[in-house]
Design an enzyme around this catalytic site. Structure first.
Site: not given
Ligand code: F6R
Length: 242
Positions: A67, A136, A138, A143
């Site tokens: 990423d 979270n 991800h 996401e």
């Protein structure tokens, strides 16, 4: 999904590094997809040490970044570009022609994602993917709520990712979007390692290993992968029932 629990972060990192170096020793032109961030830092330091002591040549392998922060210049030390050069590409002498990084400054994000997708396809997919996990759930910048069939795309970052992400930067930067390899490509990797350490990751590791599988917790995709492993230290494993 294998769950491998280690007493310490160091042991976890040694295990991950050994797997990565073993792969390149067996397959010098291996295709790797690698995360950045705090979690894999020690793994990468150990990869460099092991490559030297075991005389494993990384010059033939190909690497795609998992990423990148959109809009952050490559010379910003918080960029994935700078991280991967510092920790891996420079010490392992991986040639620029074998590296695929998202251009964070592109004016055509769709074309940039298409370029990365083509690179992955042209390299016959990914042999080994090393990822971390956000609090979270991800993976990369996939996401919660993202479709599992996606390839590389420009993602809207979750509020928690924007906040936590500031830790990588010397001065505050606007981070609202990120380029990421998609979950379809994560699922297609021939080997998938997820690394997590420390108490802050304990709850999301519990949800990853024992919660409902689905888009709200992207990391649960590991449980549907035929050759994935969760590498966790005892603090990250502390809320697991099993
Ligand atoms: C970074 C990336 C992110 C991180 C995750 C955990 O390339 O893909 O998904 O892996 O946010 O970050 P750390 O390791 O800093 O806790």
């Amino acid at each position: 999904m294998q769950i491998l629990t280690f007493d310490t972060y160091e042991q976890l990192s040694t295990h991950a590094a050994t797997e990565l170096v073993d792969l390149v020793a067996q397959k010098p032109n291996a295709v790797l997809c690698l995360a950045t961030g705090d979690t894999p830092r020690l793994t990468y330091n150990k990869v460099v040490e092991m490559a030297q002591t075991r005389q494993v040549d990384f010059s033939q392998c190909a690497v795609v970044a998992l990423d990148e922060w959109a809009g952050i210049p490559p010379d910003n030390n918080g960029s994935c570009h700078a991280f991967l050069h510092e920790y891996l590409f420079n010490p392992l002498k991986i040639n620029a022609s074998q590296i695929c990084l998202f251009d964070a400054l592109t004016t055509d994000p769709a074309a940039e994602c298409a370029r990365v997708n083509t690179w992955v396809t042209d390299h016959d997919g990914i042999d080994l993917m090393v990822v971390g996990i956000g609090v979270n759930g991800h993976i990369g910048f996939n996401e919660p709520g993202i479709a599992w069939g996606n390839d590389a795309h420009l993602a809207d970052l979750a509020p928690i990712t924007r906040t936590v992400g500031q830790k990588y930067f010397a001065t505050e930067v606007p981070i609202e979007k990120g380029f990421t390899v998609g979950l379809r490509q994560v699922a297609a990797a021939r080997r998938l390692l997820l690394l997590a350490n420390g108490p802050k990751k304990a709850e999301i590791i519990r949800l990853t290993a024992e919660g409902e599988i689905g888009a709200e917790v992207p990391s649960t995709i590991l449980r549907q992968h035929p050759n994935s492993a969760l590498l966790i230290d005892s603090a990250a494993a502390s809320l697991l029932n099993a």
